[in-house]
Scaffold this motif. Structure first.
Motif, short mmCIF file in Angstrom:
data_model
loop_
_atom_site.label_atom_id
_atom_site.label_comp_id
_atom_site.label_asym_id
_atom_site.label_seq_id
_atom_site.Cartn_x
_atom_site.Cartn_y
_atom_site.Cartn_z
N VAL A 54 2.02 8.41 -11.34
CA VAL A 54 3.28 9.09 -11.01
C VAL A 54 4.40 8.38 -11.76
N LEU A 59 9.91 13.38 -6.93
CA LEU A 59 8.75 14.11 -6.43
C LEU A 59 8.93 15.63 -6.41
N ARG A 66 4.67 15.79 -11.56
CA ARG A 66 4.88 14.40 -11.12
C ARG A 66 4.10 13.39 -11.95
#
Length: 146
Positions: A54, A59, A66
């Motif tokens: 990530v 988010l 992501r």
């Protein structure tokens, strides 16, 4: 590939050249009926390393927005693989070095063993776990209803 189980529930896994790490760990969990467990140790070498990580803090709703996916070829020295097995499915992270850089992230399918792979899984009894997406579509560890 070969696996060995100790009296205390630890399962040791040997992967050979050409075996695929995540796929083999899944197979061992199924064969040994490991529903909940912890991968406490993993070392070896990969000739292909597939991971994602990530790279955002905001988010976005879509997981594809992501993550950064890396598919790396070459000789990778794996210094650590660990994670949790929930509902029979391993969720593993890896750290590896190719002589110039170190990378880490979520272990994906297709990581092929170069020379060897050695993993230890600790079976956990009496705690049925699974992963469920939360309101941000993040897969969270939770107790499974039985």
């Amino acid at each position: 590939m070969e696996s060995f189980e100790a009296d205390d529930g630890h399962v040791f896994v040997r992967l050979d050249r050409g075996d695929r790490a995540l796929e083999s760990i899944r197979e061992v969990c199924a064969d040994r009926e490991i529903d909940t467990g912890v991968v406490v140790s993993g070392i070896g070498t990969f000739s292909s390393l597939n991971i994602h990580y990530v790279n955002r803090t905001d988010l976005p709703d879509e997981q594809a927005d992501r993550n950064v996916d890396l598919e790396l070829e070459g000789a990778w020295e794996v210094t650590n693989v660990d994670g949790i097995v929930a509902d029979g499915e391993p969720h593993l992270h890896v750290t590896a070095f190719d002589g110039e850089r170190t990378v880490g992230g979520h272990l994906e399918e297709g990581c092929e063993i170069n020379v060897l792979g050695e993993f230890t899984i600790r079976r956990v009894e009496g705690l049925p776990l699974e992963r469920r997406p939360n309101d941000r579509n993040v897969s969270q560890l939770t107790r499974r209803d039985e």
